[in-house]
Design a protein around this motif. Structure first.
Motif, PDB file in Angstrom:
ATOM      1  N   THR A 261       0.850  -1.189   0.000  1.00 39.35           N
ATOM      2  CA  THR A 261       0.000   0.000   0.000  1.00 39.35           C
ATOM      3  C   THR A 261       0.886   1.240   0.000  1.00 39.35           C
ATOM      4  O   THR A 261       2.107   1.142   0.167  1.00 39.35           O
ATOM      5  N   LYS A 262       0.301   2.390  -0.160  1.00 41.46           N
ATOM      6  CA  LYS A 262       1.087   3.626  -0.167  1.00 41.46           C
ATOM      7  C   LYS A 262       1.812   3.828   1.164  1.00 41.46           C
ATOM      8  O   LYS A 262       2.953   4.275   1.200  1.00 41.46           O
ATOM      9  N   GLU A 263       1.167   3.461   2.264  1.00 41.37           N
ATOM     10  CA  GLU A 263       1.802   3.593   3.578  1.00 41.37           C
ATOM     11  C   GLU A 263       2.973   2.618   3.707  1.00 41.37           C
ATOM     12  O   GLU A 263       4.037   2.964   4.217  1.00 41.37           O
ATOM     13  N   GLU A 264       2.770   1.391   3.229  1.00 37.43           N
ATOM     14  CA  GLU A 264       3.840   0.399   3.273  1.00 37.43           C
ATOM     15  C   GLU A 264       4.984   0.799   2.337  1.00 37.43           C
ATOM     16  O   GLU A 264       6.149   0.547   2.632  1.00 37.43           O
ATOM     17  N   GLU A 265       4.654   1.413   1.230  1.00 37.72           N
ATOM     18  CA  GLU A 265       5.689   1.888   0.313  1.00 37.72           C
ATOM     19  C   GLU A 265       6.547   2.953   0.987  1.00 37.72           C
ATOM     20  O   GLU A 265       7.775   2.947   0.861  1.00 37.72           O
ATOM     21  N   LYS A 266       5.918   3.843   1.733  1.00 40.08           N
ATOM     22  CA  LYS A 266       6.672   4.870   2.459  1.00 40.08           C
ATOM     23  C   LYS A 266       7.612   4.235   3.477  1.00 40.08           C
ATOM     24  O   LYS A 266       8.758   4.663   3.641  1.00 40.08           O
ATOM     25  N   ARG A 267       7.126   3.203   4.166  1.00 40.54           N
ATOM     26  CA  ARG A 267       7.973   2.497   5.138  1.00 40.54           C
ATOM     27  C   ARG A 267       9.134   1.803   4.436  1.00 40.54           C
ATOM     28  O   ARG A 267      10.267   1.811   4.929  1.00 40.54           O
ATOM     29  N   LEU A 268       8.869   1.199   3.287  1.00 46.65           N
ATOM     30  CA  LEU A 268       9.915   0.527   2.521  1.00 46.65           C
ATOM     31  C   LEU A 268      10.975   1.526   2.065  1.00 46.65           C
ATOM     32  O   LEU A 268      12.178   1.283   2.210  1.00 46.65           O
ATOM     33  N   VAL A 269      10.535   2.654   1.531  1.00 43.45           N
ATOM     34  CA  VAL A 269      11.464   3.685   1.062  1.00 43.45           C
ATOM     35  C   VAL A 269      12.310   4.205   2.227  1.00 43.45           C
ATOM     36  O   VAL A 269      13.531   4.347   2.107  1.00 43.45           O
ATOM     37  N   ALA A 270      11.681   4.440   3.367  1.00 46.78           N
ATOM     38  CA  ALA A 270      12.426   4.910   4.547  1.00 46.78           C
ATOM     39  C   ALA A 270      13.454   3.875   4.986  1.00 46.78           C
ATOM     40  O   ALA A 270      14.583   4.220   5.339  1.00 46.78           O
ATOM     41  N   ARG A 271      13.082   2.609   4.942  1.00 47.31           N
ATOM     42  CA  ARG A 271      14.011   1.538   5.333  1.00 47.31           C
ATOM     43  C   ARG A 271      15.171   1.442   4.349  1.00 47.31           C
ATOM     44  O   ARG A 271      16.323   1.269   4.741  1.00 47.31           O
ATOM     45  N   LEU A 272      14.891   1.571   3.058  1.00 44.49           N
ATOM     46  CA  LEU A 272      15.948   1.516   2.051  1.00 44.49           C
ATOM     47  C   LEU A 272      16.923   2.678   2.190  1.00 44.49           C
ATOM     48  O   LEU A 272      18.118   2.525   1.954  1.00 44.49           O
ATOM     49  N   GLU A 273      16.432   3.840   2.569  1.00 42.66           N
ATOM     50  CA  GLU A 273      17.295   5.010   2.731  1.00 42.66           C
ATOM     51  C   GLU A 273      18.249   4.876   3.908  1.00 42.66           C
ATOM     52  O   GLU A 273      19.280   5.538   3.940  1.00 42.66           O
ATOM     53  N   THR A 274      17.915   4.022   4.871  1.00 40.40           N
ATOM     54  CA  THR A 274      18.731   3.918   6.088  1.00 40.40           C
ATOM     55  C   THR A 274      19.577   2.655   6.144  1.00 40.40           C
ATOM     56  O   THR A 274      20.080   2.306   7.206  1.00 40.40           O
ATOM     57  N   LEU A 275      19.754   1.968   5.036  1.00 33.34           N
ATOM     58  CA  LEU A 275      20.590   0.773   5.031  1.00 33.34           C
ATOM     59  C   LEU A 275      22.027   1.154   5.373  1.00 33.34           C
ATOM     60  O   LEU A 275      22.507   2.224   4.996  1.00 33.34           O
TER      61      LEU A 275
ATOM     62  N   MET B 270      21.391  -6.466   0.408  1.00 28.16           N
ATOM     63  CA  MET B 270      21.095  -7.769  -0.186  1.00 28.16           C
ATOM     64  C   MET B 270      19.967  -8.469   0.562  1.00 28.16           C
ATOM     65  O   MET B 270      19.121  -9.129  -0.059  1.00 28.16           O
ATOM     66  N   ALA B 271      19.912  -8.316   1.883  1.00 27.20           N
ATOM     67  CA  ALA B 271      18.820  -8.906   2.661  1.00 27.20           C
ATOM     68  C   ALA B 271      17.488  -8.252   2.302  1.00 27.20           C
ATOM     69  O   ALA B 271      16.468  -8.947   2.156  1.00 27.20           O
ATOM     70  N   MET B 272      17.477  -6.932   2.145  1.00 30.61           N
ATOM     71  CA  MET B 272      16.240  -6.241   1.743  1.00 30.61           C
ATOM     72  C   MET B 272      15.819  -6.648   0.340  1.00 30.61           C
ATOM     73  O   MET B 272      14.637  -6.819   0.060  1.00 30.61           O
ATOM     74  N   GLN B 273      16.790  -6.826  -0.525  1.00 29.40           N
ATOM     75  CA  GLN B 273      16.508  -7.267  -1.885  1.00 29.40           C
ATOM     76  C   GLN B 273      15.835  -8.641  -1.855  1.00 29.40           C
ATOM     77  O   GLN B 273      14.831  -8.861  -2.544  1.00 29.40           O
ATOM     78  N   ALA B 274      16.341  -9.534  -1.030  1.00 23.39           N
ATOM     79  CA  ALA B 274      15.763 -10.873  -0.911  1.00 23.39           C
ATOM     80  C   ALA B 274      14.376 -10.818  -0.277  1.00 23.39           C
ATOM     81  O   ALA B 274      13.459 -11.531  -0.711  1.00 23.39           O
ATOM     82  N   ARG B 275      14.192  -9.972   0.736  1.00 26.50           N
ATOM     83  CA  ARG B 275      12.880  -9.855   1.389  1.00 26.50           C
ATOM     84  C   ARG B 275      11.842  -9.269   0.450  1.00 26.50           C
ATOM     85  O   ARG B 275      10.687  -9.705   0.437  1.00 26.50           O
ATOM     86  N   MET B 276      12.241  -8.276  -0.344  1.00 23.81           N
ATOM     87  CA  MET B 276      11.311  -7.683  -1.303  1.00 23.81           C
ATOM     88  C   MET B 276      10.861  -8.732  -2.312  1.00 23.81           C
ATOM     89  O   MET B 276       9.692  -8.774  -2.686  1.00 23.81           O
ATOM     90  N   HIS B 277      11.784  -9.583  -2.721  1.00 19.37           N
ATOM     91  CA  HIS B 277      11.429 -10.634  -3.673  1.00 19.37           C
ATOM     92  C   HIS B 277      10.532 -11.687  -3.019  1.00 19.37           C
ATOM     93  O   HIS B 277       9.526 -12.101  -3.600  1.00 19.37           O
ATOM     94  N   ALA B 278      10.867 -12.091  -1.808  1.00 22.31           N
ATOM     95  CA  ALA B 278      10.100 -13.145  -1.129  1.00 22.31           C
ATOM     96  C   ALA B 278       8.704 -12.678  -0.746  1.00 22.31           C
ATOM     97  O   ALA B 278       7.730 -13.415  -0.895  1.00 22.31           O
ATOM     98  N   GLN B 279       8.587 -11.450  -0.257  1.00 24.04           N
ATOM     99  CA  GLN B 279       7.302 -10.992   0.260  1.00 24.04           C
ATOM    100  C   GLN B 279       6.419 -10.329  -0.778  1.00 24.04           C
ATOM    101  O   GLN B 279       5.199 -10.406  -0.689  1.00 24.04           O
ATOM    102  N   LEU B 280       7.029  -9.659  -1.754  1.00 25.97           N
ATOM    103  CA  LEU B 280       6.239  -8.900  -2.724  1.00 25.97           C
ATOM    104  C   LEU B 280       6.432  -9.354  -4.172  1.00 25.97           C
ATOM    105  O   LEU B 280       5.711  -8.900  -5.060  1.00 25.97           O
ATOM    106  N   GLY B 281       7.418 -10.186  -4.408  1.00 25.80           N
ATOM    107  CA  GLY B 281       7.689 -10.632  -5.768  1.00 25.80           C
ATOM    108  C   GLY B 281       8.462  -9.613  -6.581  1.00 25.80           C
ATOM    109  O   GLY B 281       8.621  -9.759  -7.789  1.00 25.80           O
ATOM    110  N   ILE B 282       9.007  -8.576  -5.926  1.00 24.42           N
ATOM    111  CA  ILE B 282       9.748  -7.528  -6.611  1.00 24.42           C
ATOM    112  C   ILE B 282      11.164  -8.021  -6.887  1.00 24.42           C
ATOM    113  O   ILE B 282      11.851  -8.483  -5.988  1.00 24.42           O
ATOM    114  N   VAL B 283      11.589  -7.898  -8.144  1.00 23.88           N
ATOM    115  CA  VAL B 283      12.954  -8.259  -8.517  1.00 23.88           C
ATOM    116  C   VAL B 283      13.723  -6.959  -8.745  1.00 23.88           C
ATOM    117  O   VAL B 283      13.400  -6.179  -9.639  1.00 23.88           O
ATOM    118  N   LEU B 284      14.717  -6.738  -7.901  1.00 21.22           N
ATOM    119  CA  LEU B 284      15.526  -5.528  -7.937  1.00 21.22           C
ATOM    120  C   LEU B 284      16.883  -5.854  -8.535  1.00 21.22           C
ATOM    121  O   LEU B 284      17.558  -6.784  -8.084  1.00 21.22           O
TER     122      LEU B 284
END
Length: 133
Positions: free
Chosen positions: A37-51, A58-72
């Motif tokens: 959702t838009k709120e979850e997207e904001k949380r994801l973006v905030a988390r990516l900015e603070t890596l 690489m862990a976030m990349q794997a989690r995005m793929h496992a949970q959302l099917g996003i291939v980065l």
């Protein structure tokens, strides 16, 4: 998909190329991306900015793929990389992935790279682009 989870609201007509309606109509479609959702997207973006490390990325990349099917895809240029702009960051084409998300995720990772250049050095070193320097 379980109806108890909120799904992303549809974009205004003509503003996006996500094909959300086609995804909802396809019984075989991977609908995990609609959980972003838009709120979850904001949380994801905030988390990516603070890596802090390449391992975190690489862990976030794997989690995005496992949970959302996003291939980065994150690839340094085959030529010389002088700035963060020399690194290609893109999301693979996926039905249901909003245009804004396709832009926000790479932008957040670039901001992270600018704040934490150690991640970029580790990425380049993992690809042996520094040549043992």
């Amino acid at each position: 998909m379980n109806a108890s989870f909120p799904i992303r609201k549809e974009c205004p007509p003509g503003a996006c190329i996500c094909e959300r309606d086609h995804l909802l109509a396809d019984p075989q479609g991977d609908r995990r991306i609609l959980l972003l959702t838009k709120e979850e997207e904001k949380r994801l973006v905030a988390r990516l900015e603070t890596l802090a490390t390449l391992e975190d990325l690489m862990a976030m990349q794997a989690r995005m793929h496992a949970q959302l099917g996003i291939v980065l895809h994150i690839e340094p240029s085959a030529n010389e990389v002088r700035t963060v702009r020399g690194i290609t960051i893109e999301l693979a084409e996926q039905r249901g992935l909003c245009r804004k998300t396709r832009e926000a995720v790479p932008a957040a990772i670039r901001r992270c790279f600018e704040r934490t250049p150690g991640i970029v050095y580790a990425l380049l070193d993992s690809r042996d682009l520094l040549g043992g320097a």
